[in-house]
Design a protein around this motif. Sequence first.
Motif, PDB file in Angstrom:
ATOM      1  N   TYR A  62       0.870  -1.189   0.000  1.00  8.43           N
ATOM      2  CA  TYR A  62       0.000   0.000   0.000  1.00  8.43           C
ATOM      3  C   TYR A  62       0.908   1.240   0.000  1.00  8.43           C
ATOM      4  N   PRO A  63       1.504   1.543  -1.174  1.00  6.85           N
ATOM      5  CA  PRO A  63       2.579   2.539  -1.215  1.00  6.85           C
ATOM      6  C   PRO A  63       2.130   3.971  -0.973  1.00  6.85           C
ATOM      7  N   LYS A  64       0.864   4.283  -1.292  1.00 12.86           N
ATOM      8  CA  LYS A  64       0.391   5.651  -1.037  1.00 12.86           C
ATOM      9  C   LYS A  64      -1.002   5.534  -0.428  1.00 12.86           C
ATOM     10  N   VAL A  78      -3.033  -9.155  -7.060  1.00 11.42           N
ATOM     11  CA  VAL A  78      -4.269  -8.399  -7.307  1.00 11.42           C
ATOM     12  C   VAL A  78      -3.874  -6.937  -7.495  1.00 11.42           C
ATOM     13  N   ASP A  79      -4.206  -6.401  -8.657  1.00 10.51           N
ATOM     14  CA  ASP A  79      -3.902  -5.002  -8.978  1.00 10.51           C
ATOM     15  C   ASP A  79      -5.124  -4.154  -8.608  1.00 10.51           C
ATOM     16  N   ALA A  80      -5.076  -3.597  -7.392  1.00  6.86           N
ATOM     17  CA  ALA A  80      -6.166  -2.724  -6.921  1.00  6.86           C
ATOM     18  C   ALA A  80      -5.596  -1.312  -6.750  1.00  6.86           C
ATOM     19  N   ILE A  81      -4.846  -0.855  -7.758  1.00  9.16           N
ATOM     20  CA  ILE A  81      -4.189   0.460  -7.638  1.00  9.16           C
ATOM     21  C   ILE A  81      -5.137   1.571  -8.105  1.00  9.16           C
ATOM     22  N   PHE A  82      -5.553   1.499  -9.366  1.00  9.47           N
ATOM     23  CA  PHE A  82      -6.443   2.546  -9.881  1.00  9.47           C
ATOM     24  C   PHE A  82      -7.650   1.928 -10.576  1.00  9.47           C
ATOM     25  N   GLY A  83      -8.779   2.598 -10.415  1.00 13.05           N
ATOM     26  CA  GLY A  83      -9.994   2.178 -11.113  1.00 13.05           C
ATOM     27  C   GLY A  83     -10.470   3.294 -12.029  1.00 13.05           C
ATOM     28  N   LEU A 106       1.112   8.231 -15.278  1.00 15.34           N
ATOM     29  CA  LEU A 106       1.320   7.786 -13.892  1.00 15.34           C
ATOM     30  C   LEU A 106       2.215   8.766 -13.150  1.00 15.34           C
ATOM     31  N   ARG A 107       1.811   9.086 -11.938  1.00 19.42           N
ATOM     32  CA  ARG A 107       2.663   9.929 -11.081  1.00 19.42           C
ATOM     33  C   ARG A 107       3.357   9.055 -10.043  1.00 19.42           C
ATOM     34  N   GLU A 108       4.467   9.577  -9.489  1.00 14.95           N
ATOM     35  CA  GLU A 108       5.224   8.818  -8.486  1.00 14.95           C
ATOM     36  C   GLU A 108       4.337   8.451  -7.294  1.00 14.95           C
ATOM     37  N   PRO A 109       4.551   7.305  -6.708  1.00 14.90           N
ATOM     38  CA  PRO A 109       5.614   6.329  -6.951  1.00 14.90           C
ATOM     39  C   PRO A 109       5.196   5.209  -7.910  1.00 14.90           C
ATOM     40  N   PHE A 110       4.160   5.439  -8.721  1.00 10.07           N
ATOM     41  CA  PHE A 110       3.549   4.313  -9.429  1.00 10.07           C
ATOM     42  C   PHE A 110       4.244   3.839 -10.715  1.00 10.07           C
ATOM     43  N   PRO A 111       5.022   4.697 -11.427  1.00  9.90           N
ATOM     44  CA  PRO A 111       5.624   4.173 -12.671  1.00  9.90           C
ATOM     45  C   PRO A 111       6.442   2.892 -12.465  1.00  9.90           C
TER      46      PRO A 111
END
Length: 301
Positions: free
Chosen positions: A146-148, A186-191, A198-203
């Motif tokens: 859960y990076p952000k 499970v990719d539950a980053i963006f919907g 993509l903005r940091e830290p997601f790239p």
Amino acid sequence: MRVPLDLQHHIYWSFFCESGFCWYSNNQNGIFNSAPLNFMLRSIFNHRLQTHLAIRRYTKPATMSLRAISAKDAASLDRDLMETGGWSLDQLMELAGLSVAQAVWKLQPPNAGANILIVCGPGNNGDGLVAARHLSHFGYNPSVYYPKEGKNELYQRLKTQLRNLSIPFISTEDFSTSLKQSDLLVDAIFGFSFGGPLREPFPSIVSQIESATIPVLSVDAPSSWDIQGGPPKEGPGAKFMPSALISLSAPKPCVAFYKGRHFIGGRFLTKALTDKYGLDLPQYQGVDQVLEIGVDAEGKL
Ligand SMILES: NC(=O)C1=CN([C@@H]2O[C@H](COP(=O)(O)OP(=O)(O)OC[C@H]3O[C@@H](n4cnc5c(N)ncnc54)[C@H](OP(=O)(O)O)[C@@H]3O)[C@@H](O)[C@H]2O)[C@H](O)CC1
Ligand SMILES: [K+]
């Protein structure tokens, strides 16, 4: 949805015959160069091919396609549910997360690989946090990256629930190792509220997921994809094609660019709401919170 056994037999038989037809077509200069034999085999294969095509048409409803909803309408539908439908965000996320956990089960029951890494984003796509709790109760070993963290206090409560189940939270330093040791991500980053590059830290996170060799289930949309236009033309996410996708409430337009297994979840819509937004009400089976569907969503956009 299951295809009846006798129908499966026909499908396998017609597939066999269709393959035979291709093989035969590629061998016309070989043993099948006699004209009568040629004619006879072509008739048989053509007949079987037609049967196969007819069956494919007949089985179309087994992989039903559902109409897609734009990001704008999806946000408006959520507002309707909460402002006039009597729902709270907690309830919607609970059912969304439960359907994500059930989709994981359908893809890979715990005895086929119980180490599930769930990557959560800062918004409500973080219904991955709910899925992590259900997966733990289902007998998996989930861990969460859960990076952000999101600002809503609901996410802090969900985190407390996970800590009370001793579900580990992975640090950024451990993410790539954890990715290698997991059986499914499970990719539950963006919907549906994702937009722009993509903005940091997601790239770097998306790049690592994109090149991962384990199966990936994306929640609502493959993270980094434009909800309307699909994968970015270049950079992180340009080659991201998760092996499975679960659309919540209704497929989003980017499903047109998707190839893989596709589920629908979020079993809380009413007929009045699906009519208002020109959607289809999925025909969930029994107590299931999730239904496997085709990928050819038809747009009402
Ligand atoms: N009815 C339903 O089916 C329900 C679906 N749910 C799930 O909720 C999401 C939509 O949640 P929402 O909070 O609106 O948005 P997202 O999670 O998609 O994303 C918002 C956060 O993402 C950040 N963001 C956006 N673009 C970028 C970018 N390019 N780079 C980095 N970060 C980005 C954004 O950050 P801001 O700084 O812009 O605020 C947000 O933090 C839906 O898809 C379902 O998964 C619910 O369960 C409710 C019912
Ligand atoms: K996602």
